[in-house]
Design an enzyme around this catalytic site. Structure first.
Site, PDB file in Angstrom:
ATOM      1  N   THR A 110      77.976  32.211  62.352  1.00 60.06           N
ATOM      2  CA  THR A 110      77.549  32.793  61.087  1.00 60.06           C
ATOM      3  C   THR A 110      76.354  33.700  61.337  1.00 60.06           C
ATOM      4  OG1 THR A 110      76.034  30.969  60.599  1.00 60.06           O
ATOM      5  CG2 THR A 110      78.322  30.729  59.867  1.00 60.06           C
ATOM      6  N   GLU A 126      83.498  30.665  57.952  1.00 58.79           N
ATOM      7  CA  GLU A 126      84.091  29.324  57.939  1.00 58.79           C
ATOM      8  C   GLU A 126      85.544  29.325  57.476  1.00 58.79           C
ATOM      9  OE1 GLU A 126      79.631  28.930  57.095  1.00 58.79           O
ATOM     10  OE2 GLU A 126      81.264  30.292  56.562  1.00 58.79           O
ATOM     11  N   LYS A 180      65.746  33.204  39.004  1.00 60.40           N
ATOM     12  CA  LYS A 180      65.586  32.230  37.929  1.00 60.40           C
ATOM     13  C   LYS A 180      64.338  32.576  37.139  1.00 60.40           C
ATOM     14  CE  LYS A 180      66.432  27.430  36.848  1.00 60.40           C
ATOM     15  NZ  LYS A 180      66.796  26.097  37.377  1.00 60.40           N
ATOM     16  N   TRP A 198      69.172  32.060  34.538  1.00 59.37           N
ATOM     17  CA  TRP A 198      69.620  32.754  35.742  1.00 59.37           C
ATOM     18  C   TRP A 198      69.928  34.223  35.470  1.00 59.37           C
ATOM     19  CZ3 TRP A 198      68.632  30.381  40.026  1.00 59.37           C
ATOM     20  CH2 TRP A 198      68.729  28.989  40.130  1.00 59.37           C
TER      21      TRP A 198
END
Length: 547
Positions: free
Chosen positions: A183, A328, A437, A442
């Site tokens: 990754t 993944e 936030k 949000w």
């Protein structure tokens, strides 16, 4: 007893043999200085066998890691099959990481050999002294440079010439490891992901579906996504298995280079990150090329702005399809193809749908869960974390203790905050770490970015959170104007543009103009750099969020 299926192992050896038998005369080309290097699948298959036998003679055993440090080219494709088919594990290293990062990954993976493109040799020489596990190096060319500090070292073409063209492939099991990638490590050290032969085989079958990448034998395919980036999204495997003509750009990755290749080689399908295709629009505006051969562009690796999809269709007649996935996931998990009854929708609705992340491809199961782990409805409104599972999605990281956090109850927790509508279209609202936030509510940085990049004077935009004494976090917009509008674009224009789409409290507390949005090693916007750069930034006093 009802019937019994053959015990047939799904391995990469089949793909290579199929290309050799069915498409021996189809061509794979690489852009090189001064022209193109071309080989047929028959030639490639023989060279793969020779290379594998040479590696075995040098002591590479089943399960050992064979690393590459190279551009997208023919030799790299040969390694995509030579290593896995002999039972070793292909490990493409990210050529855009720092020397320390590459050294960490190579050590963690326990790489035994590194294949190096000659143009990248100086980079490898920087980190090679810190590698204790690598037994030898191979220069991917005709000869070994006299002054190299690497050793032991061999020339790629010498190994091929010395190898056995009739090398007998071992009997592999589909559960054997075939390849691994790491990754990008945006929130810590990179994590290793190992792919089995079975996972790659099934993922390859999926890519060939019409509602996935839809690559066919008739295509002239140009993979611009780097071969170190999740195995070029798996495209070298499907192109080989299906016998597509392939055009590798090599080290020539600027938008003018790529536009020239599309025109000269009559490319029908290309795949790469959005920032690349954004750059190509600038080239096309200055010096138009003929893109009429393109039937589609697959764009992924980062959210694709709706404005970019519209630009390619309206100005160049090219369909841009958004794809989504993760390391993944091998990596493809969703594609933004319209359903048959959606094709006739008004243009604005069509573009809005195509700008959504996409529908899960066959073989991938998805769900959205809230913070307590409860599954949420597919109503286009309920927002939670996206979780996925399927036959080509890994179940753990390689030698990494964080696996228990990311893989739970048979599902992989993606870290993406999404909603899913009743038609199954996923919309990534943001990465969990990138949400702003503000006062307990949000704000999606992705939605603000897409809106800003829809402005005709904006080339790139990235939104990050900055500290606020009252609201804790507030959005800051970092904007790159198009070159021709560098001196004319104003904050007031952009605020007026955003106010037509978002409530007042979503408005960025400030808009700053920058030269370029920093990119990660795979071309995504690197928000951690922006967060560090503007970590102490204070917005103007008059910024307001009430309302």
């Amino acid at each position: 007893m009802l019937g019994q299926m053959m015990d047939y192992q799904l391995t990469l050896t089949y793909m290579l043999d199929r290309a050799r038998r069915l498409f021996p005369n189809k061509v794979v080309s690489t852009k090189i200085p001064g022209g193109m290097e071309r080989m047929t699948y028959a030639q490639i298959a023989e060279r793969v066998a020779r290379l594998a036998s040479a590696l075995e003679r040098l002591g590479i055993k089943r399960g050992e890691r064979v690393a590459t440090f190279a551009w997208n080219n023919n030799r790299h494709l040969e390694l995509y099959f030579a290593a896995p088919c002999m039972g070793a594990v292909l490990h493409p290293l990210n050529i855009r990481l720092s020397a320390d990062q590459v050294a960490f990954i190579a050590q963690h993976a326990d790489d035994q050999v590194i294949f190096v493109d000659p143009t990248l040799l100086p980079l490898v020489e920087k980190f090679a002294p810190s590698l204790k596990n690598v037994r030898f190096y191979v220069i991917m060319g005709d000869k070994v440079p006299e002054n190299t500090t690497l050793g032991p070292v061999y020339a790629y073409e010498d190994l091929v010439a010395s190898g056995d063209p009739n090398f007998a492939w071992p009997q592999l099991q589909e559960g054997d490891a075939a390849a691994m990638c790491y990754t990008s490590g945006t929130t810590g050290n990179p994590r290793g992901v190992v792919y089995s032969h079975r996972a790659i085989f099934l993922h390859t079958m999926g890519l060939g579906m019409a509602d996935n990448f839809g690559i066919t034998e008739r295509d002239v395919f140009m993979p611009v996504v780097p071969m170190f980036h999740v195995l070029a999204w798996g495209t070298p495997f499907v192109a080989t298995m299906l016998g597509a003509t392939v055009v590798f750009p090599g080290q020539f990755l600027t938008p003018p280079d790529l536009a020239d290749l599309i025109q000269a080689e009559h490319v029908t399908l290309a795949a790469g990150i959005p920032t690349l295709w954004i750059g190509m629009t600038q080239v096309m505006d200055r010096e138009p090329r003929d893109l009429s051969s393109l039937r589609a562009i697959i764009a992924g690796g980062a959210p694709v702005p709706k404005s970019l999809i519209e630009t390619y269709e309206k100005k160049y007649g090219v369909t841009m399809v958004q794809g989504w996935g993760m390391t993944e996931m091998s990596p493809v998990g969703a594609m933004s193809h319209l359903k048959s009854y959606q094709v006739g929708l008004p243009p604005e609705q069509r573009y809005a749908l195509r700008a959504r992340t996409g529908r899960p491809v066959p073989g991938v199961e998805v769900r959205v869960v809230d913070e307590e782990g409860h599954e949420l409805p597919w109503d286009g409104e309920a927002v939670g974390e996206l979780q996925v599972r399927g036959p080509w999605i890994v179940g753990s990281y390689y030698n990494d203790e964080t696996s228990t956090e990311a893989f739970q109850d048979g599902w992989f927790r993606t870290g993406d905050v999404v909603n899913i509508d009743s038609e199954g279209f996923i919309q990534i609202v943001d990465r969990i770490r990138d949400l702003v936030k503000s006062g307990g509510e949000w704000i999606s940085s992705v939605e603000l970015e897409n809106a800003l990049m829809a402005h005709p004077k904006v080339l790139e935009a990235s939104v990050v959170a900055i500290h606020h004494p009252k609201w804790l976090e507030r959005p800051l917009a970092c904007v790159v104007p198009k070159p021709e509008h560098k001196d004319s674009l104003t904050k007031d224009e952009l605020y007026a543009h955003l106010e037509t789409m978002f409530p007042k409290w979503w408005m960025p507390d400030d808009i700053v103009f920058i030269e370029a949005v920093p990119k990660t090693s795979v071309g995504k916007f690197d928000k951690k750099v922006l967060r560090a750069q503007f970590g102490d930034y204070h917005a103007p006093e008059e910024a307001a969020v009430e309302g």
